[in-house]
Design a protein around this motif. Structure first.
Motif, mmCIF file in Angstrom:
data_model
loop_
_atom_site.group_PDB
_atom_site.id
_atom_site.type_symbol
_atom_site.label_atom_id
_atom_site.label_comp_id
_atom_site.label_asym_id
_atom_site.label_seq_id
_atom_site.Cartn_x
_atom_site.Cartn_y
_atom_site.Cartn_z
ATOM 1 N N PHE A 112 0.834 -1.206 0.000
ATOM 2 C CA PHE A 112 0.000 0.000 0.000
ATOM 3 C C PHE A 112 0.865 1.250 0.000
ATOM 4 N N GLN A 113 1.887 1.272 0.848
ATOM 5 C CA GLN A 113 2.765 2.436 0.919
ATOM 6 C C GLN A 113 3.591 2.595 -0.355
ATOM 7 N N LEU A 114 4.050 1.493 -0.929
ATOM 8 C CA LEU A 114 4.831 1.576 -2.165
ATOM 9 C C LEU A 114 3.980 2.087 -3.321
ATOM 10 N N ARG A 115 2.746 1.582 -3.437
ATOM 11 C CA ARG A 115 1.875 2.036 -4.519
ATOM 12 C C ARG A 115 1.475 3.494 -4.330
ATOM 13 N N ARG A 116 1.280 3.920 -3.092
ATOM 14 C CA ARG A 116 0.911 5.307 -2.826
ATOM 15 C C ARG A 116 2.034 6.258 -3.252
ATOM 16 N N MET A 117 3.280 5.869 -3.024
ATOM 17 C CA MET A 117 4.421 6.697 -3.415
ATOM 18 C C MET A 117 4.860 6.433 -4.857
ATOM 19 N N ILE B 188 8.622 0.912 -6.649
ATOM 20 C CA ILE B 188 8.793 -0.535 -6.543
ATOM 21 C C ILE B 188 10.071 -0.771 -5.753
ATOM 22 N N ALA B 189 9.999 -1.631 -4.748
ATOM 23 C CA ALA B 189 11.193 -1.997 -3.990
ATOM 24 C C ALA B 189 11.846 -3.177 -4.694
ATOM 25 N N GLN B 190 13.072 -2.997 -5.120
ATOM 26 C CA GLN B 190 13.756 -4.083 -5.814
ATOM 27 C C GLN B 190 14.286 -5.137 -4.856
ATOM 28 N N ASN B 191 14.450 -4.790 -3.586
ATOM 29 C CA ASN B 191 14.999 -5.716 -2.604
ATOM 30 C C ASN B 191 14.088 -5.729 -1.384
ATOM 31 N N ILE B 192 13.799 -6.918 -0.869
ATOM 32 C CA ILE B 192 13.007 -7.053 0.354
ATOM 33 C C ILE B 192 13.722 -8.040 1.271
ATOM 34 N N LEU C 100 11.968 -8.173 -5.721
ATOM 35 C CA LEU C 100 10.594 -7.936 -6.175
ATOM 36 C C LEU C 100 10.633 -7.315 -7.561
ATOM 37 N N ASN C 101 9.648 -7.674 -8.389
ATOM 38 C CA ASN C 101 9.548 -7.042 -9.691
ATOM 39 C C ASN C 101 8.205 -6.340 -9.880
ATOM 40 N N GLN C 102 7.282 -6.504 -8.933
ATOM 41 C CA GLN C 102 5.988 -5.832 -8.967
ATOM 42 C C GLN C 102 5.651 -5.373 -7.565
ATOM 43 N N ASN C 103 4.712 -4.437 -7.453
ATOM 44 C CA ASN C 103 4.346 -3.955 -6.132
ATOM 45 C C ASN C 103 2.899 -4.284 -5.759
ATOM 46 N N ASP C 104 2.329 -5.344 -6.365
ATOM 47 C CA ASP C 104 0.988 -5.749 -5.967
ATOM 48 C C ASP C 104 1.075 -6.623 -4.711
ATOM 49 N N ASP C 105 -0.036 -6.686 -3.982
ATOM 50 C CA ASP C 105 -0.063 -7.380 -2.698
ATOM 51 C C ASP C 105 0.272 -8.857 -2.830
ATOM 52 N N TYR C 106 -0.253 -9.521 -3.856
ATOM 53 C CA TYR C 106 -0.035 -10.962 -4.011
ATOM 54 C C TYR C 106 1.450 -11.280 -4.171
ATOM 55 N N ILE D 196 10.076 -6.593 8.280
ATOM 56 C CA ILE D 196 10.118 -6.602 6.818
ATOM 57 C C ILE D 196 10.742 -5.283 6.375
ATOM 58 N N ASP D 197 11.834 -5.377 5.627
ATOM 59 C CA ASP D 197 12.584 -4.199 5.201
ATOM 60 C C ASP D 197 12.598 -4.145 3.675
ATOM 61 N N ALA D 198 12.123 -3.041 3.109
ATOM 62 C CA ALA D 198 12.147 -2.842 1.661
ATOM 63 C C ALA D 198 13.205 -1.795 1.330
ATOM 64 N N SER D 199 13.973 -2.040 0.277
ATOM 65 C CA SER D 199 15.033 -1.107 -0.103
ATOM 66 C C SER D 199 15.228 -1.120 -1.612
ATOM 67 N N LYS D 200 16.156 -0.303 -2.077
ATOM 68 C CA LYS D 200 16.471 -0.139 -3.502
ATOM 69 C C LYS D 200 15.212 0.228 -4.287
ATOM 70 N N PHE D 201 14.682 1.404 -3.982
ATOM 71 C CA PHE D 201 13.454 1.854 -4.615
ATOM 72 C C PHE D 201 13.711 2.385 -6.016
ATOM 73 N N CYS D 202 12.765 2.146 -6.916
ATOM 74 C CA CYS D 202 12.780 2.746 -8.238
ATOM 75 C C CYS D 202 11.351 3.145 -8.582
ATOM 76 N N VAL D 203 11.202 4.043 -9.517
ATOM 77 C CA VAL D 203 9.884 4.550 -9.889
ATOM 78 C C VAL D 203 9.093 3.453 -10.602
ATOM 79 N N SER D 204 7.835 3.327 -10.233
ATOM 80 C CA SER D 204 6.961 2.321 -10.822
ATOM 81 C C SER D 204 6.509 2.772 -12.206
ATOM 82 N N VAL D 205 6.754 1.932 -13.201
ATOM 83 C CA VAL D 205 6.339 2.214 -14.570
ATOM 84 C C VAL D 205 5.433 1.074 -15.016
ATOM 85 N N ASN D 206 4.260 1.405 -15.489
ATOM 86 C CA ASN D 206 3.317 0.383 -15.942
ATOM 87 C C ASN D 206 3.515 0.098 -17.427
ATOM 88 N N GLN D 207 4.616 -0.527 -17.748
ATOM 89 C CA GLN D 207 4.934 -0.872 -19.123
ATOM 90 C C GLN D 207 4.641 -2.348 -19.322
#
Length: 107
Positions: free
Chosen positions: A4-9, A12-16, A34-40, A65-76
């Motif tokens: 929820f927090q990742l999608r709001r901002m 996408i967190a590349q590392n968890i 991680l390659n997607q930021n959906d809940d599933y 749970i620690d998320a790091s290495k953030f990048c901008v989410s692109v819906n390609q």
């Protein structure tokens, strides 16, 4: 809540990473990608990491749970591998309900 927090901002967190602390002072951790930021996708990766990190039979004190290495989410769209649009659509629908009625309205 991580998704929820990742999608709001719109990230996408590349590392968890999952840290497990036991009552006897021992700790264990494992990392994944991680390659997607959906809940599933996030839940499945966290469960996989938890099962790898939980190797002891002692009681667990905390799970972090620690998320790091953030990048901008692109819906390609990807041409070669099918993506699961239903998971992302469901996560976005849950986000709109949580924004309107509060985060704890849906568990």
């Amino acid at each position: 809540k991580v998704g929820f927090q990742l999608r709001r901002m719109q990230y996408i967190a590349q590392n968890i990473t999952i840290h497990i602390h036991y009552t006897d002072g021992f700790s264990s951790r494992h990392s994944g990608k991680l390659n997607q930021n959906d809940d599933y996708t996030i839940i499945q990766e966290c469960i996989r990491l938890f099962n790898r990190a939980n190797t002891r039979r002692n009681m667990i004190r905390t799970v972090i749970i620690d998320a790091s290495k953030f990048c901008v989410s692109v819906n390609q769209l990807n041409l070669f591998t099918p993506i699961k649009k239903n998971n992302l659509a469901l996560s976005e629908a849950l986000d709109t309900i949580r924004k309107k009625y509060g985060f704890n309205s849906i568990n």
